[in-house]
Design a protein around this motif. Structure first.
Motif, PDB file in Angstrom:
ATOM      1  N   PHE A   1       0.878  -1.276  -0.145  1.00 30.40           N
ATOM      2  CA  PHE A   1      -0.138  -0.079  -0.047  1.00 30.40           C
ATOM      3  C   PHE A   1       0.974   1.243  -0.053  1.00 30.40           C
ATOM      4  O   PHE A   1       0.425   2.262  -0.662  1.00 30.40           O
ATOM      5  N   LEU A   2       1.825   1.021   0.717  1.00 33.15           N
ATOM      6  CA  LEU A   2       2.607   2.434   1.093  1.00 33.15           C
ATOM      7  C   LEU A   2       3.804   2.833  -0.239  1.00 33.15           C
ATOM      8  O   LEU A   2       4.098   3.679  -0.482  1.00 33.15           O
ATOM      9  N   ALA A   3       4.036   1.799  -0.837  1.00 34.52           N
ATOM     10  CA  ALA A   3       5.065   1.906  -2.094  1.00 34.52           C
ATOM     11  C   ALA A   3       4.830   2.922  -3.180  1.00 34.52           C
ATOM     12  O   ALA A   3       5.726   3.801  -3.112  1.00 34.52           O
ATOM     13  N   PRO A   4       3.426   3.003  -3.620  1.00 26.31           N
ATOM     14  CA  PRO A   4       3.318   4.124  -4.659  1.00 26.31           C
ATOM     15  C   PRO A   4       3.012   5.471  -3.832  1.00 26.31           C
ATOM     16  O   PRO A   4       3.496   6.582  -4.291  1.00 26.31           O
ATOM     17  N   VAL A   5       2.854   5.434  -2.628  1.00 24.45           N
ATOM     18  CA  VAL A   5       2.756   6.610  -1.661  1.00 24.45           C
ATOM     19  C   VAL A   5       4.130   7.303  -1.479  1.00 24.45           C
ATOM     20  O   VAL A   5       4.297   8.401  -1.713  1.00 24.45           O
ATOM     21  N   ILE A   6       5.008   6.525  -1.216  1.00 23.97           N
ATOM     22  CA  ILE A   6       6.405   6.890  -1.058  1.00 23.97           C
ATOM     23  C   ILE A   6       7.192   7.322  -2.367  1.00 23.97           C
ATOM     24  O   ILE A   6       7.944   8.342  -2.342  1.00 23.97           O
ATOM     25  N   GLU A   7       6.730   6.579  -3.484  1.00 20.84           N
ATOM     26  CA  GLU A   7       7.039   7.092  -4.617  1.00 20.84           C
ATOM     27  C   GLU A   7       6.827   8.597  -4.943  1.00 20.84           C
ATOM     28  O   GLU A   7       7.580   9.262  -5.522  1.00 20.84           O
ATOM     29  N   GLN A   8       5.544   8.916  -4.540  1.00 27.00           N
ATOM     30  CA  GLN A   8       4.900  10.130  -4.785  1.00 27.00           C
ATOM     31  C   GLN A   8       5.516  11.145  -3.961  1.00 27.00           C
ATOM     32  O   GLN A   8       6.155  12.248  -4.450  1.00 27.00           O
ATOM     33  N   ILE A   9       6.056  10.634  -2.551  1.00 25.00           N
ATOM     34  CA  ILE A   9       6.628  11.829  -1.920  1.00 25.00           C
ATOM     35  C   ILE A   9       8.123  11.986  -2.456  1.00 25.00           C
ATOM     36  O   ILE A   9       8.560  13.053  -2.348  1.00 25.00           O
ATOM     37  N   GLN A  10       8.758  10.848  -2.854  1.00 23.88           N
ATOM     38  CA  GLN A  10       9.967  11.144  -3.228  1.00 23.88           C
ATOM     39  C   GLN A  10       9.892  12.046  -4.540  1.00 23.88           C
ATOM     40  O   GLN A  10      11.153  12.708  -4.609  1.00 23.88           O
ATOM     41  N   ARG A  11       8.929  11.898  -5.567  1.00 21.54           N
ATOM     42  CA  ARG A  11       9.090  12.937  -6.559  1.00 21.54           C
ATOM     43  C   ARG A  11       8.760  14.440  -6.038  1.00 21.54           C
ATOM     44  O   ARG A  11       9.643  15.377  -6.392  1.00 21.54           O
ATOM     45  N   LEU A  12       8.018  14.689  -5.312  1.00 25.44           N
ATOM     46  CA  LEU A  12       7.617  15.843  -4.572  1.00 25.44           C
ATOM     47  C   LEU A  12       9.000  16.106  -3.865  1.00 25.44           C
ATOM     48  O   LEU A  12       9.601  17.360  -4.027  1.00 25.44           O
ATOM     49  N   ASP A  13       9.761  15.272  -3.223  1.00 25.27           N
ATOM     50  CA  ASP A  13      10.952  15.726  -2.380  1.00 25.27           C
ATOM     51  C   ASP A  13      12.004  16.141  -3.705  1.00 25.27           C
ATOM     52  O   ASP A  13      13.198  16.821  -3.233  1.00 25.27           O
ATOM     53  N   ARG A  14      12.035  15.466  -4.920  1.00 24.80           N
ATOM     54  CA  ARG A  14      13.065  15.756  -5.622  1.00 24.80           C
ATOM     55  C   ARG A  14      12.795  17.192  -6.279  1.00 24.80           C
ATOM     56  O   ARG A  14      14.011  17.906  -6.255  1.00 24.80           O
ATOM     57  N   ALA A  15      11.706  17.679  -6.298  1.00 24.97           N
ATOM     58  CA  ALA A  15      11.341  18.890  -6.810  1.00 24.97           C
ATOM     59  C   ALA A  15      11.686  19.884  -5.759  1.00 24.97           C
ATOM     60  O   ALA A  15      12.185  20.997  -6.068  1.00 24.97           O
ATOM     61  N   SER A  16      11.411  19.729  -4.422  1.00 26.44           N
ATOM     62  CA  SER A  16      11.777  20.378  -3.154  1.00 26.44           C
ATOM     63  C   SER A  16      13.436  20.725  -3.246  1.00 26.44           C
ATOM     64  O   SER A  16      14.004  21.651  -3.014  1.00 26.44           O
ATOM     65  N   THR A  17      14.014  19.491  -3.293  1.00 26.11           N
ATOM     66  CA  THR A  17      15.385  19.583  -3.389  1.00 26.11           C
ATOM     67  C   THR A  17      15.977  20.414  -4.453  1.00 26.11           C
ATOM     68  O   THR A  17      17.114  21.188  -4.173  1.00 26.11           O
ATOM     69  N   GLY A  18      15.580  20.433  -5.507  1.00 25.43           N
ATOM     70  CA  GLY A  18      15.920  21.349  -6.743  1.00 25.43           C
ATOM     71  C   GLY A  18      15.660  22.867  -6.341  1.00 25.43           C
ATOM     72  O   GLY A  18      16.603  23.484  -6.438  1.00 25.43           O
ATOM     73  N   LEU A  19      14.765  23.055  -5.385  1.00 26.88           N
ATOM     74  CA  LEU A  19      14.672  24.481  -5.052  1.00 26.88           C
ATOM     75  C   LEU A  19      15.701  24.758  -3.966  1.00 26.88           C
ATOM     76  O   LEU A  19      16.024  26.075  -3.626  1.00 26.88           O
ATOM     77  N   ILE A  20      15.790  23.772  -2.989  1.00 27.55           N
ATOM     78  CA  ILE A  20      16.687  23.992  -1.887  1.00 27.55           C
ATOM     79  C   ILE A  20      18.170  24.291  -2.751  1.00 27.55           C
ATOM     80  O   ILE A  20      18.829  24.948  -1.932  1.00 27.55           O
ATOM     81  N   LEU A  21      18.570  23.379  -3.470  1.00 30.30           N
ATOM     82  CA  LEU A  21      19.691  23.756  -3.987  1.00 30.30           C
ATOM     83  C   LEU A  21      20.095  25.282  -4.761  1.00 30.30           C
ATOM     84  O   LEU A  21      21.118  25.702  -4.589  1.00 30.30           O
ATOM     85  N   GLN A  22      19.130  25.501  -5.457  1.00 33.20           N
ATOM     86  CA  GLN A  22      18.787  26.834  -6.025  1.00 33.20           C
ATOM     87  C   GLN A  22      19.085  27.985  -4.969  1.00 33.20           C
ATOM     88  O   GLN A  22      19.677  28.959  -5.190  1.00 33.20           O
TER      89      GLN A  22
END
Length: 114
Positions: A62-83
């Motif tokens: 059940f959690l696997a797709p949820v974690i994948e969505q969280i990881q996608r959102l985190d990658r976008a946040s990480t890009g902003l953090i690096l900027q």
């Protein structure tokens, strides 16, 4: 898994996704205090879920797709953090350069005084 447990897990998963999206929104708005607050809230929920020993197969599936969505959102946040980090580093370099110029000017002014 019992119906109650499924409903609770769905609610937690939805809340995790909401918090992750709120983190991204805060990062886009340059609101790092809100970002950090949501991150701490999300971490506490994840700890509560993953702290259950052991996670059974149904929960993991059940959690696997949820974690994948969280990881996608985190990658976008990480890009902003690096900027933001790069902007802060550039501003620090500018401030250091300005301070060096001010110090040089001050030394010349001090040496020119009668």
């Amino acid at each position: 898994m019992k119906d109650e447990a499924i409903a609770e897990l769905r609610a937690l998963a939805a809340h995790l996704l909401d918090l992750s999206l709120a983190m991204l929104t805060a990062a886009k708005a340059d609101d790092w205090a809100a970002f950090e607050l949501r991150k701490q809230q999300r971490s506490a929920i994840l700890e509560g879920i993953c702290g259950r020993q052991p996670l059974d197969e149904a929960i993991r599936l059940f959690l696997a797709p949820v974690i994948e969505q969280i990881q996608r959102l985190d990658r976008a946040s990480t890009g902003l953090i690096l900027q933001q980090r790069d902007l802060a580093a550039e501003e620090l370099r500018r401030l250091k350069h300005t301070r060096q110029g001010h110090n040089a000017y001050q030394r010349v002014a001090d040496n020119s005084s009668p």
